[in-house]
Motif scaffolding. Structure first.
Motif, PDB file in Angstrom:
ATOM      1  N   ALA A 242       0.755  -1.300  -0.109  1.00  0.00           N
ATOM      2  CA  ALA A 242       0.086  -0.003  -0.032  1.00  0.00           C
ATOM      3  C   ALA A 242       0.707   1.463   0.000  1.00  0.00           C
ATOM      4  O   ALA A 242       0.377   2.185  -0.532  1.00  0.00           O
ATOM      5  N   ASP A 243       2.067   1.145   0.667  1.00  0.00           N
ATOM      6  CA  ASP A 243       2.808   2.337   0.861  1.00  0.00           C
ATOM      7  C   ASP A 243       3.446   2.571  -0.405  1.00  0.00           C
ATOM      8  O   ASP A 243       3.721   3.394  -1.088  1.00  0.00           O
ATOM      9  N   ARG A 244       3.908   1.511  -1.171  1.00  0.00           N
ATOM     10  CA  ARG A 244       4.719   1.586  -2.495  1.00  0.00           C
ATOM     11  C   ARG A 244       3.640   2.224  -3.727  1.00  0.00           C
ATOM     12  O   ARG A 244       3.899   3.152  -4.312  1.00  0.00           O
ATOM     13  N   ARG A 245       2.151   1.906  -3.227  1.00  0.00           N
ATOM     14  CA  ARG A 245       1.244   2.224  -4.221  1.00  0.00           C
ATOM     15  C   ARG A 245       1.012   3.723  -3.978  1.00  0.00           C
ATOM     16  O   ARG A 245       0.846   4.428  -5.147  1.00  0.00           O
ATOM     17  N   LEU A 246       1.152   4.082  -2.837  1.00  0.00           N
ATOM     18  CA  LEU A 246       0.681   5.495  -2.570  1.00  0.00           C
ATOM     19  C   LEU A 246       1.821   6.385  -2.897  1.00  0.00           C
ATOM     20  O   LEU A 246       1.543   7.501  -3.481  1.00  0.00           O
TER      21      LEU A 246
ATOM     22  N   MET B 166       3.747   5.703  -5.282  1.00  0.00           N
ATOM     23  CA  MET B 166       3.631   5.702  -6.995  1.00  0.00           C
ATOM     24  C   MET B 166       2.778   6.839  -7.486  1.00  0.00           C
ATOM     25  O   MET B 166       3.124   7.582  -8.366  1.00  0.00           O
ATOM     26  N   GLU B 167       1.815   6.899  -6.609  1.00  0.00           N
ATOM     27  CA  GLU B 167       0.688   7.647  -7.157  1.00  0.00           C
ATOM     28  C   GLU B 167       0.992   9.078  -6.987  1.00  0.00           C
ATOM     29  O   GLU B 167       0.944  10.006  -7.683  1.00  0.00           O
ATOM     30  N   HIS B 168       1.968   9.189  -5.744  1.00  0.00           N
ATOM     31  CA  HIS B 168       2.256  10.543  -5.446  1.00  0.00           C
ATOM     32  C   HIS B 168       3.194  11.150  -6.391  1.00  0.00           C
ATOM     33  O   HIS B 168       3.466  12.360  -7.010  1.00  0.00           O
ATOM     34  N   GLN B 169       4.379  10.157  -6.742  1.00  0.00           N
ATOM     35  CA  GLN B 169       5.399  10.489  -7.682  1.00  0.00           C
ATOM     36  C   GLN B 169       4.845  10.494  -9.260  1.00  0.00           C
ATOM     37  O   GLN B 169       5.170  11.430  -9.897  1.00  0.00           O
ATOM     38  N   LEU B 170       3.877   9.885  -9.434  1.00  0.00           N
ATOM     39  CA  LEU B 170       3.087   9.913 -10.771  1.00  0.00           C
ATOM     40  C   LEU B 170       2.657  11.371 -11.135  1.00  0.00           C
ATOM     41  O   LEU B 170       2.702  11.796 -12.192  1.00  0.00           O
ATOM     42  N   ARG B 171       2.200  11.972 -10.084  1.00  0.00           N
ATOM     43  CA  ARG B 171       1.674  13.413 -10.016  1.00  0.00           C
ATOM     44  C   ARG B 171       2.807  14.328 -10.552  1.00  0.00           C
ATOM     45  O   ARG B 171       2.403  15.403 -11.345  1.00  0.00           O
ATOM     46  N   HIS B 172       3.881  14.170 -10.420  1.00  0.00           N
ATOM     47  CA  HIS B 172       4.709  15.186 -10.837  1.00  0.00           C
ATOM     48  C   HIS B 172       5.803  14.686 -11.972  1.00  0.00           C
ATOM     49  O   HIS B 172       6.666  15.215 -12.724  1.00  0.00           O
ATOM     50  N   ALA B 173       5.367  13.413 -12.670  1.00  0.00           N
ATOM     51  CA  ALA B 173       6.161  12.713 -13.418  1.00  0.00           C
ATOM     52  C   ALA B 173       6.385  13.512 -14.765  1.00  0.00           C
ATOM     53  O   ALA B 173       7.422  13.503 -15.459  1.00  0.00           O
ATOM     54  N   ILE B 174       5.448  14.209 -15.045  1.00  0.00           N
ATOM     55  CA  ILE B 174       5.217  14.717 -16.603  1.00  0.00           C
ATOM     56  C   ILE B 174       6.185  16.150 -16.305  1.00  0.00           C
ATOM     57  O   ILE B 174       7.053  16.324 -17.114  1.00  0.00           O
ATOM     58  N   ALA B 175       5.774  16.901 -15.256  1.00  0.00           N
ATOM     59  CA  ALA B 175       6.487  18.203 -15.120  1.00  0.00           C
ATOM     60  C   ALA B 175       7.861  17.746 -14.761  1.00  0.00           C
ATOM     61  O   ALA B 175       8.902  18.742 -15.114  1.00  0.00           O
ATOM     62  N   ARG B 176       8.343  16.808 -14.419  1.00  0.00           N
ATOM     63  CA  ARG B 176       9.865  16.552 -14.125  1.00  0.00           C
ATOM     64  C   ARG B 176      10.407  15.807 -14.983  1.00  0.00           C
ATOM     65  O   ARG B 176      11.616  15.468 -14.855  1.00  0.00           O
TER      66      ARG B 176
END
Ligand code: C2E
Ligand code: MG
Ligand code: MG
Ligand code: MG
Length: 286
Positions: A21-25, A27-37
């Protein structure tokens, strides 16, 4: 292994659940910035016509360079992005980048290639796929006929008039539609009649043992014959050796992709590969 944990079994199990669940959360968090970064990168795998061995297209496969998570594969992060709804934004980005890259190659004098983009069911249901495709084509100048959308049978399971209408509109735009991973799910053959697919992609699990299993050959024969009778072309995925390629060609499969030719490559590496491949083709014909 949970079995060796004795009395700790329950806590071990729940701990690994929360790790997940931690990894999933995360990942979701990191995905939010993936395009901008700028962490996403498109890779390109060649698609080869079996009749003349010409390079005819590419399939675009998404890669994610994220340090915290150690470059998770698309099988993992696409699923998370689908659940969180982020796939719509990511999918639109992929569509735009892919169309632009193919046009850039075209403008640089490279022979016109078709480009296949994987589309998640969620992009059909939650996003405005018609507008996204229209926008990507318009923005890049790519002719619609060069764009191929790969859809899996999962989408067809909730067969609705809306989805059928979207299919019709996409066809009217002039893009091609492919049924990806054919043979792995529950697709009823009647879908093939109801939906205007141009191409059927035989899943690599079939191709895997085609060179040592008569049943796989029989199945492949049947799939190719059926697809052709519906006016569809057939691409086999996951072709890794010459024997598999020979069998597929003898069975009138139209196109192949797989490690025998090349894995998916970053844009520059793909271009180098394509130049070398074309030189090799020429030297063979002399
Ligand atoms: P797919 O659409 O069926 O793509 C084919 C997969 O098979 C790719 O895995 C490709 O790298 C791999 N492959 C190609 N040739 C061979 C071979 O000869 N042997 C073996 N063992 N594998 C081969 P990849 O890149 O890990 O992608 C996995 C899946 O993730 C894709 O399956 C696709 O469903 C999904 N995916 C990738 N990029 C995107 C994207 O931009 N959007 C969406 N919605 N899904 C994507
Ligand atoms: Mg695909
Ligand atoms: Mg796919
Ligand atoms: Mg596939």
């Amino acid at each position: 292994d949970a079995k060796n944990q004795g009395g700790g079994r329950f806590s071990f199990y729940s701990e690994s659940m929360s790790d997940q669940a931690d990894r999933r959360l995360e990942m979701e968090h990191q995905l939010r910035h993936a395009i901008a970064r700028n962490e996403f990168e498109l890779y390109y795998q060649p698609v080869i016509n079996l009749r003349d061995n010409q390079l005819v297209g590419v399939e675009v496969l998404l890669r994610w360079n994220n340090e915290n998570l150690g470059q998770p594969g698309p099988d993992e992060f696409i699923l998370i992005a689908e659940h969180s709804g982020q796939i719509v934004t990511i999918g639109n980005w992929v569509l735009e980048q892919a169309c632009q890259q193919i046009m850039a190659w075209s403008r640089a004098g490279f022979p016109a290639l078709s480009v296949a983009v994987n589309i998640s069911s969620k992009q059909f249901i939650d996003g405005d796929i018609l507008a996204s495709v229209g926008h990507a084509l318009k923005q890049s100048g790519l002719p619609a006929a060069q764009l191929e959308l790969e859809i899996t049978e999962g989408l067809l399971l909730n067969d609705t008039p809306t989805i059928r209408e979207i299919f019709k509109q996409l066809k009217m735009l002039g893009v091609h539609l492919s049924l990806d991973d054919f043979g792995t799910g529950y697709a009823s053959l009647s879908y093939l009649k109801r939906y205007p697919f141009d191409t059927l992609k035989i899943d690599r699990s079939f191709v895997k043992d085609i060179d040592n299993c008569q049943d796989s050959i029989t199945l492949t024969n049947a799939i190719v014959a059926m697809a052709h009778s519906f006016g569809m072309r057939v691409i086999a995925e996951g072709v890794e050796n010459l024997n598999q390629r020979r069998i597929l060609r003898d069975r009138h499969c139209d196109m192949v992709q797989g490690y025998l030719y090349s894995p998916a490559l970053p844009a520059d590496d793909f271009l180098d590969w394509a130049k070398r491949y074309s030189e090799m083709q020429h030297s063979k014909h002399i």
